[in-house]
Scaffold this active site. Sequence first.
Site, PDB file in Angstrom:
ATOM      1  N   SER A 140       0.852  -1.209   0.000  1.00 39.12           N
ATOM      2  CA  SER A 140       0.000   0.000   0.000  1.00 39.12           C
ATOM      3  C   SER A 140       0.879   1.248   0.000  1.00 39.12           C
ATOM      4  O   SER A 140       2.049   1.188   0.418  1.00 39.12           O
ATOM      5  CB  SER A 140      -0.866   0.010   1.263  1.00 39.12           C
ATOM      6  OG  SER A 140      -1.540   1.245   1.402  1.00 39.12           O
ATOM      7  N   TYR A 153      -1.808   0.010  10.849  1.00 43.19           N
ATOM      8  CA  TYR A 153      -2.032  -0.407   9.452  1.00 43.19           C
ATOM      9  C   TYR A 153      -0.804  -0.033   8.618  1.00 43.19           C
ATOM     10  O   TYR A 153      -0.289  -0.855   7.858  1.00 43.19           O
ATOM     11  CB  TYR A 153      -3.292   0.234   8.871  1.00 43.19           C
ATOM     12  CG  TYR A 153      -3.498  -0.150   7.417  1.00 43.19           C
ATOM     13  CD1 TYR A 153      -3.790  -1.474   7.058  1.00 43.19           C
ATOM     14  CD2 TYR A 153      -3.359   0.787   6.389  1.00 43.19           C
ATOM     15  CE1 TYR A 153      -3.946  -1.841   5.725  1.00 43.19           C
ATOM     16  CE2 TYR A 153      -3.522   0.426   5.061  1.00 43.19           C
ATOM     17  CZ  TYR A 153      -3.811  -0.884   4.733  1.00 43.19           C
ATOM     18  OH  TYR A 153      -3.955  -1.249   3.408  1.00 43.19           O
TER      19      TYR A 153
HETATM   20  P1  NDP Z   1     -11.622  -5.839   0.640  1.00 39.11           P
HETATM   21  O1  NDP Z   1     -12.095  -5.687   2.035  1.00 39.11           O
HETATM   22  O2  NDP Z   1     -12.589  -5.570  -0.459  1.00 39.11           O
HETATM   23  O3  NDP Z   1     -11.003  -7.295   0.427  1.00 39.11           O
HETATM   24  C1  NDP Z   1     -10.183  -7.901   1.404  1.00 39.11           C
HETATM   25  C2  NDP Z   1     -10.059  -9.381   1.121  1.00 39.11           C
HETATM   26  O4  NDP Z   1      -9.182  -9.951   2.099  1.00 39.11           O
HETATM   27  C3  NDP Z   1     -11.390 -10.107   1.214  1.00 39.11           C
HETATM   28  O5  NDP Z   1     -11.489 -11.040   0.161  1.00 39.11           O
HETATM   29  C4  NDP Z   1     -11.304 -10.823   2.551  1.00 39.11           C
HETATM   30  O6  NDP Z   1     -12.007 -12.068   2.470  1.00 39.11           O
HETATM   31  C5  NDP Z   1      -9.797 -11.094   2.664  1.00 39.11           C
HETATM   32  N1  NDP Z   1      -9.395 -11.290   4.064  1.00 39.11           N
HETATM   33  C6  NDP Z   1      -9.381 -10.363   5.045  1.00 39.11           C
HETATM   34  N2  NDP Z   1      -9.002 -10.928   6.203  1.00 39.11           N
HETATM   35  C7  NDP Z   1      -8.781 -12.251   5.941  1.00 39.11           C
HETATM   36  C8  NDP Z   1      -8.389 -13.357   6.728  1.00 39.11           C
HETATM   37  N3  NDP Z   1      -8.126 -13.239   8.034  1.00 39.11           N
HETATM   38  N4  NDP Z   1      -8.267 -14.570   6.143  1.00 39.11           N
HETATM   39  C9  NDP Z   1      -8.526 -14.699   4.827  1.00 39.11           C
HETATM   40  N5  NDP Z   1      -8.883 -13.699   4.011  1.00 39.11           N
HETATM   41  C10 NDP Z   1      -9.026 -12.481   4.576  1.00 39.11           C
HETATM   42  O7  NDP Z   1     -10.372  -4.848   0.515  1.00 39.11           O
HETATM   43  P2  NDP Z   1      -9.332  -4.607  -0.690  1.00 39.11           P
HETATM   44  O8  NDP Z   1      -9.646  -5.415  -1.858  1.00 39.11           O
HETATM   45  O9  NDP Z   1      -9.215  -3.144  -0.837  1.00 39.11           O
HETATM   46  O10 NDP Z   1      -7.998  -5.108   0.005  1.00 39.11           O
HETATM   47  C11 NDP Z   1      -7.132  -6.077  -0.551  1.00 39.11           C
HETATM   48  C12 NDP Z   1      -5.713  -5.757  -0.146  1.00 39.11           C
HETATM   49  O11 NDP Z   1      -5.336  -4.504  -0.696  1.00 39.11           O
HETATM   50  C13 NDP Z   1      -5.493  -5.626   1.355  1.00 39.11           C
HETATM   51  O12 NDP Z   1      -4.255  -6.220   1.670  1.00 39.11           O
HETATM   52  C14 NDP Z   1      -5.450  -4.117   1.588  1.00 39.11           C
HETATM   53  O13 NDP Z   1      -4.700  -3.786   2.709  1.00 39.11           O
HETATM   54  C15 NDP Z   1      -4.778  -3.674   0.302  1.00 39.11           C
HETATM   55  N6  NDP Z   1      -4.938  -2.296  -0.099  1.00 39.11           N
HETATM   56  C16 NDP Z   1      -6.184  -1.732  -0.224  1.00 39.11           C
HETATM   57  C17 NDP Z   1      -6.308  -0.430  -0.665  1.00 39.11           C
HETATM   58  C18 NDP Z   1      -7.629   0.256  -0.767  1.00 39.11           C
HETATM   59  O14 NDP Z   1      -7.667   1.510  -0.706  1.00 39.11           O
HETATM   60  N7  NDP Z   1      -8.722  -0.449  -0.958  1.00 39.11           N
HETATM   61  C19 NDP Z   1      -5.130   0.353  -1.055  1.00 39.11           C
HETATM   62  C20 NDP Z   1      -3.883  -0.340  -0.857  1.00 39.11           C
HETATM   63  C21 NDP Z   1      -3.808  -1.615  -0.419  1.00 39.11           C
HETATM   64  P3  NDP Z   1     -12.948 -12.670   3.622  1.00 39.11           P
HETATM   65  O15 NDP Z   1     -13.510 -11.519   4.390  1.00 39.11           O
HETATM   66  O16 NDP Z   1     -13.965 -13.459   2.866  1.00 39.11           O
HETATM   67  O17 NDP Z   1     -12.036 -13.530   4.411  1.00 39.11           O
HETATM   68  C1  8X3 Z   2      -5.185   1.525   1.704  1.00 40.07           C
HETATM   69  C2  8X3 Z   2      -4.905   2.919   1.258  1.00 40.07           C
HETATM   70  O1  8X3 Z   2      -4.525   5.297   2.131  1.00 40.07           O
HETATM   71  O2  8X3 Z   2      -6.441   4.078   2.982  1.00 40.07           O
HETATM   72  O3  8X3 Z   2      -4.014   0.811   1.895  1.00 40.07           O
HETATM   73  O4  8X3 Z   2      -4.205   3.493   3.676  1.00 40.07           O
HETATM   74  S1  8X3 Z   2      -5.010   3.984   2.560  1.00 40.07           S
END
Ligand code: NDP
Ligand code: 8X3
Length: 251
Positions: A140, A153
């Site tokens: 991220s 985070y």
């Molecule tokens: P979502 O919440 O839409 O998706 C997160 C996914 O992670 C879900 O499929 C969830 O599945 C899975 N997950 C969470 N906890 C667990 C667990 N304990 N075991 C197994 N699976 C898990 O968020 P994003 O798609 O945005 O996030 C995906 C990644 O991208 C993350 O690592 C996040 O930190 C990162 N990210 C997100 C950004 C954003 O602004 N959206 C920007 C930068 C990075 P389920 O709940 O079914 O287990």
């Molecule tokens: C998710 C992006 O800026 O909300 O990793 O931390 S931010």
Amino acid sequence: MSTILITGATSGFGKAIAYKFGSEGHDLILTGRRSDRLAEIEEDLKEQFKIEVLSLNFDVRDQKEVEKAIDSIPSEIKKEIKVLVNNAGLAVGRDTIDKGIVDDWDRMIDTNVKGLLYVSKELIPILKENGDGHIINIASTAGKESYLSGNVYCASKHAVDSLSKSMRIDLLPFGIKVTNIAPGLAETEFSLVRFKGDQEKADKVYQGFEPLRGEDIAEVVFYAASTPKHVCLNDIVITCTAQANSFYLHK
Ligand code: NDP
Ligand code: 8X3
């Protein structure tokens, strides 16, 4: 066509990545905790793209569950896995460090750091064995700069950034590529999870500008996985046009 294992494929980036690779004819292994969603996505992908999809329902925080799930993959599927996308992750809470909640801290560290390690530990021997392996870690912009109330985070994503660097060094002898992808603000279920189901608060995060979408990240992941054998994209920072970094967002 190789098989791609994507963690956290039940929503957001992971789901979009699954559809991108599926549309390109790759077989998939999808993981997540919500089994109903996994089953729905599996069925739809199979029908749309006529590919093989295996769903594994486990929590990345539970090392024994991770081990058992990866072990359960049939050997004929295992030997086709070339790419691991470590995507499962979350933010919980947006408090300053003095007001931090220990359970939120644990959930973030256990998922984003330890979960990524547990999955990687199981997959690395498979990638070594199969050759031409690639690990793509979803980090991220929060792993590049810490921002106000982002503390744990941000720390967890700094750890992912660092682990990507370390993996790239340690796995050099095995020809395993390691790509770190660092997205900025993207509208997924991320903020809904961070604000513990408060939809109004989550929606506010993305008001007044056009954020990234899951599909944008999926395109980048696919591109990174498609470079020639001798080329490894090490680190990719991707933000929407309205965002410069963790601090500057033009609304
Ligand atoms: P979502 O919440 O839409 O998706 C997160 C996914 O992670 C879900 O499929 C969830 O599945 C899975 N997950 C969470 N906890 C667990 C667990 N304990 N075991 C197994 N699976 C898990 O968020 P994003 O798609 O945005 O996030 C995906 C990644 O991208 C993350 O690592 C996040 O930190 C990162 N990210 C997100 C950004 C954003 O602004 N959206 C920007 C930068 C990075 P389920 O709940 O079914 O287990
Ligand atoms: C998710 C992006 O800026 O909300 O990793 O931390 S931010």
